[in-house]
Design an enzyme around this catalytic site. Sequence first.
Site, short mmCIF file in Angstrom:
data_model
loop_
_atom_site.label_atom_id
_atom_site.label_comp_id
_atom_site.label_asym_id
_atom_site.label_seq_id
_atom_site.Cartn_x
_atom_site.Cartn_y
_atom_site.Cartn_z
N CYS A 74 0.83 -1.22 0.00
CA CYS A 74 0.00 0.00 0.00
C CYS A 74 0.85 1.26 0.00
CB CYS A 74 -0.94 0.00 1.20
SG CYS A 74 -0.10 0.10 2.79
N SER A 83 9.47 2.48 6.72
CA SER A 83 8.00 2.45 6.74
C SER A 83 7.43 3.78 7.19
CB SER A 83 7.50 1.34 7.68
OG SER A 83 7.87 0.08 7.20
N GLU A 114 6.95 -1.05 12.09
CA GLU A 114 5.73 -1.87 11.92
C GLU A 114 6.12 -3.24 11.36
OE1 GLU A 114 4.17 -2.71 8.86
OE2 GLU A 114 5.20 -1.46 7.40
N GLN A 169 4.31 -5.53 9.62
CA GLN A 169 3.69 -6.08 8.41
C GLN A 169 4.65 -6.12 7.24
OE1 GLN A 169 0.00 -4.21 7.38
NE2 GLN A 169 -0.70 -5.94 6.18
N GLY A 182 -14.32 -4.83 4.27
CA GLY A 182 -13.24 -5.80 4.10
C GLY A 182 -12.97 -6.53 5.41
N LYS A 219 -6.32 -8.97 6.63
CA LYS A 219 -5.35 -8.74 7.71
C LYS A 219 -5.44 -7.32 8.27
CE LYS A 219 -2.00 -12.09 5.92
NZ LYS A 219 -0.68 -12.26 5.27
N MET A 220 -5.57 -6.33 7.34
CA MET A 220 -5.62 -4.95 7.80
C MET A 220 -6.88 -4.70 8.64
SD MET A 220 -2.98 -3.27 6.28
CE MET A 220 -3.15 -1.74 5.41
#
Length: 435
Positions: A34, A93, A98, A100, A175, A178-179
């Site tokens: 993203c 990031s 983070e 992820q 949605g 995972k997010m």
Amino acid sequence: MREKLAIPEAEWPRAIAELCELPHIEEAGVLSTCNRMEIYVVALSWHRGVREVTEWMTKASGIPIGDLRQHLFILRDRDATQHLLRVASGLDSLVLGEGQILAQVKQVYKVGQTAVGFGRNLTGLLKQAITAGKRVRSETSIAAGAVSVSSAAVELAAMKLNNFDFSHARVLIIGAGKMSKLLVKHLLSKGCNKMVVVNRTEQRVLDLQEEFPEADLLFQPLSAMLECTGNADLVFTSTASDSPLFFKESVEKLPPAGAGANGVRHFIDISVPRNVSACVGEVNNTRLYNVDDLKEVVAANKEERRRKAMEAQVIIEEELRNFEAWRDSLETVPTIKKLRAYAENIRINELDKCLSKMGEDLPKKNKKLVEDLSRGIVNKLLHGPMTHLRCDGTDSRTVSETLENMQALERMFNLKSDLSSFEQQLRAKTEKLQQ
């Protein structure tokens, strides 16, 4: 720009294969998230490689090359290696440390293992990056209190909705990946227990409910998305849709937000490509935020970010040296092969001379004994030189000595190739493309 360039994970192998069909590209890997779109390549020529990758990006995205160049950053050799190590460690990031991104780098490695064109160099680089990412998180305080994009989105909502009572909030999540899972977790920490989750299938929402029993999650199908949005004050979107789910025309028809949000509906879109069209922000009493707006959340903590980054940089420098030493150690592999081939050629020629003098009536058993003897002598003689040509690349001093030994052996046995390494690779690439 990132939306047009984004490559879904399922398309990474195809992209790698297409990149490796370019004349000067040997290996390729794709990291598309993203917040970033990065292509890693091993190229036979720096300038030609950059040009070919840039042209491929233009062709794949439809972005004119002049527009694309304004937004590109290009790193090579040591700078490119260090960049990926920083990425995997969470230093590059939007949200420092983070976790992820390390999982995403691991996924690049995993996909690469089955992709044609993800070779030894990128495999080694990704392994080193994953090692660096793990070490930084376990040996420094960078992960202490580290937030994800999802938690930053919740913090942004708290910043924008002053004195907002999350315990009575009307929250909608589009949605259930995972997010969204992380959104539920952080909304719960803010006292928000009731959430509506719109998703294509119900099972994922049931899985979320099982993982967070303290939450009251209400599933709604995609067909009810607009109706649910009309009943929400705060809308988070995080789906893999490659086109927007909300447009100005549809949002304008929705009833106003509740008094608890001062009649203003907030959309926080953490998807790339975006789930909410930019024009939605033009609707009265509607506010729209995307991934880039999260910078506001993390900017408040600059000094702490700098201190943690300095801790991590020491480890990154160590892992960078380890990778460079490993790369240097690969230079001895062709010499090892040439030295063995040189010795084997002499062995076979001398063995043939010996066997011809011993006559054709020599028993097979004796022939094998002579052959085994010749092979044993060669292996014993080669053991010392081979030992001094092999190293695992973990000690830069040893690598330096190994390269000196390699050059000495090449001079002694005249093992240098007539063609340069670049010419050999280029010729092999040309022959492959002509097949």
